[in-house]
Design a protein around this motif. Structure first.
Motif, short mmCIF file in Angstrom:
data_model
loop_
_atom_site.label_atom_id
_atom_site.label_comp_id
_atom_site.label_asym_id
_atom_site.label_seq_id
_atom_site.Cartn_x
_atom_site.Cartn_y
_atom_site.Cartn_z
N ALA A 44 0.80 -1.22 0.00
CA ALA A 44 0.00 0.00 0.00
C ALA A 44 0.84 1.27 0.00
CB ALA A 44 -0.94 0.00 1.21
N ASP A 45 2.04 1.24 0.52
CA ASP A 45 2.87 2.44 0.60
C ASP A 45 3.75 2.64 -0.63
OD1 ASP A 45 1.90 3.16 3.12
OD2 ASP A 45 3.38 1.89 4.12
N GLY A 77 -16.43 -1.11 0.04
CA GLY A 77 -17.39 -0.27 -0.68
C GLY A 77 -17.32 1.20 -0.35
N TRP A 78 -16.87 1.56 0.83
CA TRP A 78 -16.83 2.98 1.18
C TRP A 78 -15.45 3.48 1.57
CZ3 TRP A 78 -19.88 -0.46 4.06
CH2 TRP A 78 -19.35 -0.82 5.30
N ASP A 79 -14.47 2.60 1.62
CA ASP A 79 -13.11 3.03 1.94
C ASP A 79 -12.52 3.81 0.76
OD1 ASP A 79 -10.68 2.58 3.87
OD2 ASP A 79 -9.92 2.17 1.85
N ARG A 80 -11.85 4.90 1.04
CA ARG A 80 -11.27 5.76 0.01
C ARG A 80 -10.33 4.99 -0.91
NH1 ARG A 80 -6.62 8.49 -0.52
NH2 ARG A 80 -5.91 7.97 1.56
N ARG A 81 -9.55 4.08 -0.33
CA ARG A 81 -8.58 3.31 -1.11
C ARG A 81 -9.09 1.92 -1.47
NH1 ARG A 81 -2.85 3.74 1.60
NH2 ARG A 81 -2.20 3.00 -0.44
N LYS A 82 -10.37 1.66 -1.15
CA LYS A 82 -11.00 0.38 -1.45
C LYS A 82 -10.28 -0.79 -0.76
CE LYS A 82 -14.07 2.25 -4.05
NZ LYS A 82 -15.32 2.57 -3.41
N GLN A 83 -9.85 -0.57 0.48
CA GLN A 83 -9.17 -1.60 1.26
C GLN A 83 -10.14 -2.25 2.24
OE1 GLN A 83 -6.07 1.15 2.72
NE2 GLN A 83 -4.65 -0.53 2.28
N GLY A 84 -10.09 -3.57 2.29
CA GLY A 84 -10.78 -4.29 3.34
C GLY A 84 -9.90 -4.30 4.57
N ASP A 87 -6.64 -5.97 4.01
CA ASP A 87 -5.64 -5.15 3.33
C ASP A 87 -5.00 -4.16 4.30
OD1 ASP A 87 -5.68 -6.01 0.56
OD2 ASP A 87 -7.70 -5.18 0.46
N LYS A 88 -5.81 -3.54 5.12
CA LYS A 88 -5.26 -2.57 6.09
C LYS A 88 -4.30 -3.25 7.06
CE LYS A 88 -9.05 0.72 5.83
NZ LYS A 88 -8.29 1.79 5.22
N LEU A 89 -4.67 -4.44 7.53
CA LEU A 89 -3.81 -5.17 8.46
C LEU A 89 -2.50 -5.59 7.81
CD1 LEU A 89 -6.49 -7.39 10.23
CD2 LEU A 89 -5.16 -5.56 11.27
N ALA A 90 -2.54 -5.96 6.53
CA ALA A 90 -1.33 -6.44 5.85
C ALA A 90 -0.55 -5.32 5.17
CB ALA A 90 -1.72 -7.48 4.80
N GLY A 91 -1.13 -4.12 5.11
CA GLY A 91 -0.46 -3.03 4.42
C GLY A 91 -0.46 -3.21 2.91
N THR A 92 -1.58 -3.73 2.37
CA THR A 92 -1.70 -3.97 0.94
C THR A 92 -2.89 -3.23 0.36
OG1 THR A 92 -3.04 -5.97 1.29
CG2 THR A 92 -0.65 -6.27 1.08
N VAL A 93 -2.92 -3.14 -0.96
CA VAL A 93 -4.05 -2.55 -1.67
C VAL A 93 -4.15 -3.26 -3.02
CG1 VAL A 93 -2.69 -0.68 -2.73
CG2 VAL A 93 -5.14 -0.37 -2.37
N SER A 106 -4.10 4.50 -7.53
CA SER A 106 -4.80 3.63 -6.58
C SER A 106 -3.95 3.35 -5.35
CB SER A 106 -5.14 2.29 -7.26
OG SER A 106 -6.03 2.50 -8.31
N VAL A 107 -2.64 3.51 -5.47
CA VAL A 107 -1.74 3.21 -4.37
C VAL A 107 -1.63 4.38 -3.42
CG1 VAL A 107 0.62 2.54 -3.79
CG2 VAL A 107 -0.48 1.56 -5.78
#
Length: 108
Positions: A44-45, A77-84, A87-93, A106-107
């Motif tokens: 994600a970073d 559905g409502w996250d700005r970066r479309k992360q579940g 994804d947030k826990l793993a630092g991915t997108v 998107s990143v």
């Protein structure tokens, strides 16, 4: 005694499926479904391919996302970066790609 498929030590479908998912994520940055829509899972970073640790953390994060009737998945559905939550826990997108170049917007 049976063969490898009927042995008590034979792998079950659950263990094969999580291994396959993580191997696909590491090798291809996507499962076949994501590949079909030209999407990839990246850091994600940085936008770089996710690490093995991120792939394992993302998979384990699925269990967290399931909590609360799947709220962690619906949050896409409502996250700005479309992360579940996974994804947030793993630092991915998840990003859509054109050819082999991921859309950087998107990143960040």
């Amino acid at each position: 005694h049976g063969d490898c498929w009927t042995s008590p030590r034979a792998p079950d479908a659950r263990s094969i499926s999580w291994i396959a998912i993580i191997v696909f994520w590491i090798a291809r940055q996507a499962t076949p479904g994501k590949m079909a829509i030209h999407a990839k899972i990246v850091d994600a970073d940085t936008g770089a391919p996710m690490t093995r640790a991120q792939a394992i953390g993302r998979y384990l994060g699925y269990y967290v996302s399931i909590l609360g009737l799947g709220f962690g998945f619906f949050s896409v559905g409502w996250d700005r970066r479309k992360q579940g939550w996974h994804d947030k826990l793993a630092g991915t997108v998840v990003v859509r790609s054109r050819g082999d170049v991921a859309r950087r917007d998107s990143v960040r």
